[in-house]
Design a protein around this motif. Structure first.
Motif, mmCIF file in Angstrom:
data_model
loop_
_atom_site.group_PDB
_atom_site.id
_atom_site.type_symbol
_atom_site.label_atom_id
_atom_site.label_comp_id
_atom_site.label_asym_id
_atom_site.label_seq_id
_atom_site.Cartn_x
_atom_site.Cartn_y
_atom_site.Cartn_z
ATOM 1 N N ARG A 13 42.704 49.543 56.569
ATOM 2 C CA ARG A 13 41.713 48.620 56.510
ATOM 3 C C ARG A 13 40.627 49.569 57.614
ATOM 4 O O ARG A 13 39.670 49.439 57.502
ATOM 5 C CB ARG A 13 41.734 46.787 55.907
ATOM 6 C CG ARG A 13 42.187 46.519 54.754
ATOM 7 C CD ARG A 13 41.863 45.315 53.875
ATOM 8 N NE ARG A 13 42.571 45.373 52.686
ATOM 9 C CZ ARG A 13 42.606 44.377 52.026
ATOM 10 N NH1 ARG A 13 42.474 42.770 53.379
ATOM 11 N NH2 ARG A 13 42.802 43.790 51.225
ATOM 12 N N ALA A 14 41.499 48.268 58.447
ATOM 13 C CA ALA A 14 40.421 49.173 59.288
ATOM 14 C C ALA A 14 40.497 50.519 60.114
ATOM 15 O O ALA A 14 39.487 51.090 60.344
ATOM 16 C CB ALA A 14 41.128 47.989 61.330
ATOM 17 N N ARG A 16 40.678 52.674 57.865
ATOM 18 C CA ARG A 16 39.448 52.881 56.685
ATOM 19 C C ARG A 16 38.392 52.915 56.982
ATOM 20 O O ARG A 16 37.142 53.297 57.131
ATOM 21 C CB ARG A 16 40.081 52.169 55.175
ATOM 22 C CG ARG A 16 39.186 52.653 54.201
ATOM 23 C CD ARG A 16 38.469 51.846 52.882
ATOM 24 N NE ARG A 16 38.772 50.836 53.316
ATOM 25 C CZ ARG A 16 39.257 49.606 53.005
ATOM 26 N NH1 ARG A 16 39.874 49.236 51.793
ATOM 27 N NH2 ARG A 16 39.021 48.154 53.329
ATOM 28 N N ASN A 17 38.079 51.317 57.542
ATOM 29 C CA ASN A 17 36.352 51.242 57.801
ATOM 30 C C ASN A 17 36.511 51.976 58.881
ATOM 31 O O ASN A 17 35.096 52.102 59.429
ATOM 32 C CB ASN A 17 36.055 49.686 57.936
ATOM 33 C CG ASN A 17 36.829 48.625 56.419
ATOM 34 O OD1 ASN A 17 36.400 49.352 55.361
ATOM 35 N ND2 ASN A 17 36.977 47.648 56.611
ATOM 36 N N ALA A 18 36.942 52.601 59.820
ATOM 37 C CA ALA A 18 36.816 53.134 60.855
ATOM 38 C C ALA A 18 36.114 54.576 61.362
ATOM 39 O O ALA A 18 35.012 54.399 61.520
ATOM 40 C CB ALA A 18 37.702 53.824 62.275
ATOM 41 N N ASP A 19 36.320 54.963 59.856
ATOM 42 C CA ASP A 19 35.345 56.848 59.193
ATOM 43 C C ASP A 19 34.526 55.704 58.322
ATOM 44 O O ASP A 19 35.044 55.914 57.601
ATOM 45 C CB ASP A 19 37.102 57.199 58.709
ATOM 46 C CG ASP A 19 36.115 58.399 58.305
ATOM 47 O OD1 ASP A 19 34.960 58.651 58.565
ATOM 48 O OD2 ASP A 19 37.139 59.388 57.301
ATOM 49 N N PRO A 20 33.074 56.470 58.405
ATOM 50 C CA PRO A 20 31.752 55.996 57.694
ATOM 51 C C PRO A 20 31.699 56.528 56.622
ATOM 52 O O PRO A 20 31.477 56.395 55.477
ATOM 53 C CB PRO A 20 30.983 56.628 58.681
ATOM 54 C CG PRO A 20 31.430 56.827 59.883
ATOM 55 C CD PRO A 20 32.984 56.890 59.852
ATOM 56 N N ARG A 22 34.803 57.545 55.126
ATOM 57 C CA ARG A 22 36.059 57.321 53.791
ATOM 58 C C ARG A 22 35.821 56.072 53.378
ATOM 59 O O ARG A 22 35.746 55.327 52.580
ATOM 60 C CB ARG A 22 36.833 56.818 54.784
ATOM 61 C CG ARG A 22 38.293 56.734 54.117
ATOM 62 C CD ARG A 22 39.947 57.231 55.216
ATOM 63 N NE ARG A 22 40.915 56.585 54.695
ATOM 64 C CZ ARG A 22 42.189 56.265 55.320
ATOM 65 N NH1 ARG A 22 42.179 56.772 56.580
ATOM 66 N NH2 ARG A 22 43.233 56.011 54.329
ATOM 67 N N ARG A 23 34.439 54.911 54.056
ATOM 68 C CA ARG A 23 33.846 54.041 54.043
ATOM 69 C C ARG A 23 33.302 53.582 52.822
ATOM 70 O O ARG A 23 32.807 52.684 51.981
ATOM 71 C CB ARG A 23 33.598 52.888 55.095
ATOM 72 C CG ARG A 23 33.085 51.766 54.413
ATOM 73 C CD ARG A 23 32.807 50.498 56.175
ATOM 74 N NE ARG A 23 32.114 49.897 55.658
ATOM 75 C CZ ARG A 23 32.147 48.433 55.015
ATOM 76 N NH1 ARG A 23 33.215 48.417 54.630
ATOM 77 N NH2 ARG A 23 31.613 47.943 55.440
ATOM 78 N N GLU A 24 32.066 54.928 53.355
ATOM 79 C CA GLU A 24 31.728 54.977 52.088
ATOM 80 C C GLU A 24 32.245 55.584 50.322
ATOM 81 O O GLU A 24 31.452 54.627 49.566
ATOM 82 C CB GLU A 24 29.998 56.027 52.348
ATOM 83 C CG GLU A 24 29.454 56.352 51.346
ATOM 84 C CD GLU A 24 28.536 55.053 50.648
ATOM 85 O OE1 GLU A 24 28.143 54.332 49.895
ATOM 86 O OE2 GLU A 24 28.309 54.002 51.943
ATOM 87 N N TYR A 26 35.392 54.584 49.379
ATOM 88 C CA TYR A 26 35.904 53.334 48.862
ATOM 89 C C TYR A 26 34.682 52.249 48.592
ATOM 90 O O TYR A 26 35.245 51.425 47.577
ATOM 91 C CB TYR A 26 36.729 52.226 50.174
ATOM 92 C CG TYR A 26 36.798 51.266 49.667
ATOM 93 C CD1 TYR A 26 37.654 51.088 49.280
ATOM 94 C CD2 TYR A 26 35.897 50.195 50.545
ATOM 95 C CE1 TYR A 26 38.216 49.482 49.162
ATOM 96 C CE2 TYR A 26 36.512 49.110 50.095
ATOM 97 C CZ TYR A 26 37.744 48.209 49.449
ATOM 98 O OH TYR A 26 38.147 47.739 49.160
ATOM 99 N N LEU A 27 33.331 51.984 49.057
ATOM 100 C CA LEU A 27 32.431 51.206 48.329
ATOM 101 C C LEU A 27 32.099 51.720 47.586
ATOM 102 O O LEU A 27 31.495 50.818 46.266
ATOM 103 C CB LEU A 27 31.205 50.858 49.489
ATOM 104 C CG LEU A 27 31.969 50.257 50.419
ATOM 105 C CD1 LEU A 27 30.413 50.114 52.124
ATOM 106 C CD2 LEU A 27 32.693 48.723 50.392
#
Length: 107
Positions: A13-14, A16-20, A22-24, A26-27
């Motif tokens: 998760r860290a 995944r959330n570090a890459d903007p 990839r996070r977008e 996912y959301l």
């Protein structure tokens, strides 16, 4: 021996959330999944619940929010480091008989 599953998940998760981007992504997929579940009736919005279920859900949210705030409050406490446990330190004994050096324990 490998890492525990919780630690592997935390690291994933860290990353995944570090890459903007990839996070977008996912959301976006989570929003799509939520919308599909509500359309299929697996999830209900608060307005679709009965009065009793709505009250229960809001009570549950309030309790969860209180628990979250308590955890946040305790995580922000700056406590001083532990004092070493000194059992037999030498201190002056200032008794009426005179000042004689004796070993006294400090609580």
């Amino acid at each position: 021996m490998g890492k525990p599953a919780a630690e592997r998940q935390r690291e994933y998760r860290a990353r995944r959330n570090a890459d903007p981007d990839r996070r977008e992504n996912y959301l976006r997929s989570e929003r799509k999944r939520w919308k599909m579940n509500t359309e299929e009736g697996k999830k209900k919005t608060i307005s679709d619940l009965s009065d009793r279920a709505e009250r229960q859900k809001r009570t549950m949210w309030r309790k969860a929010q209180r628990r979250h705030e308590e955890r946040e409050a305790f995580s922000n406490i700056n406590t001083p480091p532990q004092r070493p446990n000194i059992q037999h330190a030498v201190q002056p004994d200032l008794s009426p008989q005179g000042s004689v050096w004796r070993a006294k324990s400090i609580p």
